[in-house]
Every structure is written in structure tokens, then in C-alpha cells.
Design a protein around this motif. Structure first.
Motif, PDB file in Angstrom:
ATOM      1  N   TYR A  62       0.703  -1.232   0.067  1.00 49.98           N
ATOM      2  CA  TYR A  62      -0.131   0.010   0.188  1.00 49.98           C
ATOM      3  C   TYR A  62       0.710   1.327   0.006  1.00 49.98           C
ATOM      4  N   LEU A  63       1.841   1.342   0.886  1.00 48.72           N
ATOM      5  CA  LEU A  63       2.553   2.502   1.029  1.00 48.72           C
ATOM      6  C   LEU A  63       3.618   2.924  -0.289  1.00 48.72           C
ATOM      7  N   GLU A  64       3.949   1.712  -0.670  1.00 42.62           N
ATOM      8  CA  GLU A  64       4.825   1.917  -2.058  1.00 42.62           C
ATOM      9  C   GLU A  64       4.025   2.306  -3.174  1.00 42.62           C
ATOM     10  N   ARG A  65       2.867   1.585  -3.270  1.00 48.12           N
ATOM     11  CA  ARG A  65       1.945   2.359  -4.234  1.00 48.12           C
ATOM     12  C   ARG A  65       1.200   3.793  -4.025  1.00 48.12           C
ATOM     13  N   ALA A  66       1.387   4.179  -2.900  1.00 47.86           N
ATOM     14  CA  ALA A  66       0.819   5.505  -2.544  1.00 47.86           C
ATOM     15  C   ALA A  66       1.751   6.433  -2.712  1.00 47.86           C
ATOM     16  N   ALA A  92      -3.181   8.065  -4.559  1.00 47.42           N
ATOM     17  CA  ALA A  92      -2.097   8.311  -3.593  1.00 47.42           C
ATOM     18  C   ALA A  92      -3.053   8.382  -2.179  1.00 47.42           C
ATOM     19  N   ILE A  93      -3.731   9.509  -2.319  1.00 44.21           N
ATOM     20  CA  ILE A  93      -4.463   9.784  -0.931  1.00 44.21           C
ATOM     21  C   ILE A  93      -5.156   8.604  -0.674  1.00 44.21           C
ATOM     22  N   SER A  94      -6.154   8.081  -1.332  1.00 46.54           N
ATOM     23  CA  SER A  94      -6.816   6.883  -0.988  1.00 46.54           C
ATOM     24  C   SER A  94      -5.962   5.801  -0.318  1.00 46.54           C
ATOM     25  N   LEU A  95      -4.918   5.592  -1.000  1.00 41.61           N
ATOM     26  CA  LEU A  95      -4.020   4.351  -0.207  1.00 41.61           C
ATOM     27  C   LEU A  95      -3.306   5.133   1.190  1.00 41.61           C
ATOM     28  N   PHE A  96      -3.034   6.482   1.237  1.00 43.12           N
ATOM     29  CA  PHE A  96      -2.311   7.026   2.380  1.00 43.12           C
ATOM     30  C   PHE A  96      -3.535   7.016   3.546  1.00 43.12           C
ATOM     31  N   GLY A 110      -1.017  15.063   2.955  1.00 42.67           N
ATOM     32  CA  GLY A 110      -1.124  16.565   2.782  1.00 42.67           C
ATOM     33  C   GLY A 110      -0.411  17.081   1.661  1.00 42.67           C
ATOM     34  N   ASN A 111       0.712  16.632   1.089  1.00 45.74           N
ATOM     35  CA  ASN A 111       1.295  17.065   0.105  1.00 45.74           C
ATOM     36  C   ASN A 111       0.680  16.964  -1.420  1.00 45.74           C
ATOM     37  N   CYS A 112      -0.079  15.710  -1.494  1.00 44.14           N
ATOM     38  CA  CYS A 112      -0.857  15.315  -2.596  1.00 44.14           C
ATOM     39  C   CYS A 112      -2.129  16.319  -2.588  1.00 44.14           C
ATOM     40  N   PHE A 113      -2.770  16.505  -1.389  1.00 48.78           N
ATOM     41  CA  PHE A 113      -3.957  17.606  -1.495  1.00 48.78           C
ATOM     42  C   PHE A 113      -3.189  18.895  -1.585  1.00 48.78           C
ATOM     43  N   SER A 138      -5.480  19.691   7.203  1.00 49.80           N
ATOM     44  CA  SER A 138      -5.884  18.927   8.088  1.00 49.80           C
ATOM     45  C   SER A 138      -5.096  17.502   8.288  1.00 49.80           C
ATOM     46  N   ALA A 139      -4.389  17.262   7.113  1.00 46.44           N
ATOM     47  CA  ALA A 139      -3.483  16.060   7.024  1.00 46.44           C
ATOM     48  C   ALA A 139      -2.323  16.462   7.733  1.00 46.44           C
ATOM     49  N   TYR A 140      -1.657  17.806   7.651  1.00 45.69           N
ATOM     50  CA  TYR A 140      -0.633  17.877   8.216  1.00 45.69           C
ATOM     51  C   TYR A 140      -0.606  18.229   9.782  1.00 45.69           C
TER      52      TYR A 140
END
Length: 160
Positions: A62-66, A92-96, A110-113, A138-140
Motif C-alpha cells: 500500500y505505502l509503496e503504491r501510495a 495516492a491519497i486513498s492509499l495514504f 497533505g502534499n498530495c492535497f 488537516s493532514a499536516y
């Protein structure tokens, strides 16, 4: 001008190896990071795609794909491929989101958002941009030592 296909510095291991997807993915990913750092964005995109494909072979990665989808999204954004960039960043967000206790995943999410916010802002969709920047904030907030990132998002929100 035709381009020759980009191959990783480390060839894919034998298909019988249960870890081959991860090893191949990491080889492609590392080569993609080097290409991106060198400014070879087109090569980086091709290599990130190969890494994502390799990581898809193992549902546990999961993390690698994210991370790979996030980096691919950022690279596509740099090339002006905004629709696919937003799609990859969303993947990526869905996986993170599957790792709510992982501070690094929260920062990456947060970076993806943030990047999706920039895509929306460039498209003139300021409401969607604000939503994305708020999601980045919110993520940060859930990750340690992200005060500077939080301030940057708040400043961005004030400017649009």
C-alpha cells in the motif's frame, strides 16, 4: 525523434520470486527519483509508471503504491498533464488514508492535497482549491513537526 524505452538500472528479478514486484518496483522507483532530480521528467514518468505497475503485483504494498502514485502525479503535473496528475494524486491519497497513525503518510497525503489544490487553482476552480488546501492542512495537523507546512497552507488559503 524516437526515444528508447527507459529501463531500470536493476533488471526485474525472476518471476518465481514472491518479492519480485517489490524489488522491481523499488528499482524503477529509485531510477525515477534520479531522473526527476536530474530534470528528466518524461523519463521519470515512464519509470514511475513501471514502478506502480510492479507494486500492483503485491496487494500488500500500500505505502509503496501510495508514494509512487504521488510522485507520478507530481511529475505529470510538472508536464501539464493535469487530469491524470489529479487522478494519480487521488489514488495516492486513498492509499495514504489507510495509515492514519503514520506521520510520514499524513505529510505525504497533505502534499498530495496541496498539489491537487494547485491544479484546481490553476484551473480557476478556487472553491475546489480551498477544499484541497483545507484537506492538506488537516493532514499536516495530524503529523508531528509540520508547523511550517501548516503555516504555508494557511497563508495560501488567505491569498485565494
Amino acid at each position: 525523434m524516437t526515444q528508447t524505452p527507459v529501463t531500470p538500472a536493476h533488471p526485474e528479478p525472476a518471476a518465481r520470486d514472491p518479492h519480485e514486484g517489490k524489488r522491481a518496483g523499488l528499482a524503477y522507483f529509485n531510477d525515477a527519483q534520479q531522473a526527476f532530480s536530474a530534470g528528466n521528467i518524461k523519463d521519470a514518468i515512464e519509470l514511475y509508471r513501471a514502478a506502480a505497475d510492479a507494486f500492483e503485483r503485491d496487494p500488500e504494498l500500500y505505502l509503496e503504491r501510495a508514494v509512487t502514485n504521488g510522485q507520478l502525479g507530481i511529475s505529470l503535473k510538472a508536464m501539464g498533464e493535469m487530469d491524470e496528475a489529479a487522478d494519480r494524486l487521488g489514488r495516492a491519497i486513498s492509499l495514504f488514508q489507510q495509515f492514519p497513525e503514520n506521520g510520514d503518510a499524513a505529510v505525504s497525503m497533505g502534499n498530495c492535497f496541496w498539489h491537487i489544490g494547485e491544479i484546481n487553482e490553476e484551473a480557476g476552480d478556487f472553491d475546489a482549491a480551498r477544499i484541497s488546501y483545507n484537506q492538506a492542512y488537516s493532514a499536516y495537523r495530524t503529523a508531528p513537526n509540520t508547523q511550517e507546512l501548516q503555516i504555508e497552507v494557511l497563508q495560501k488559503l488567505r491569498s485565494i
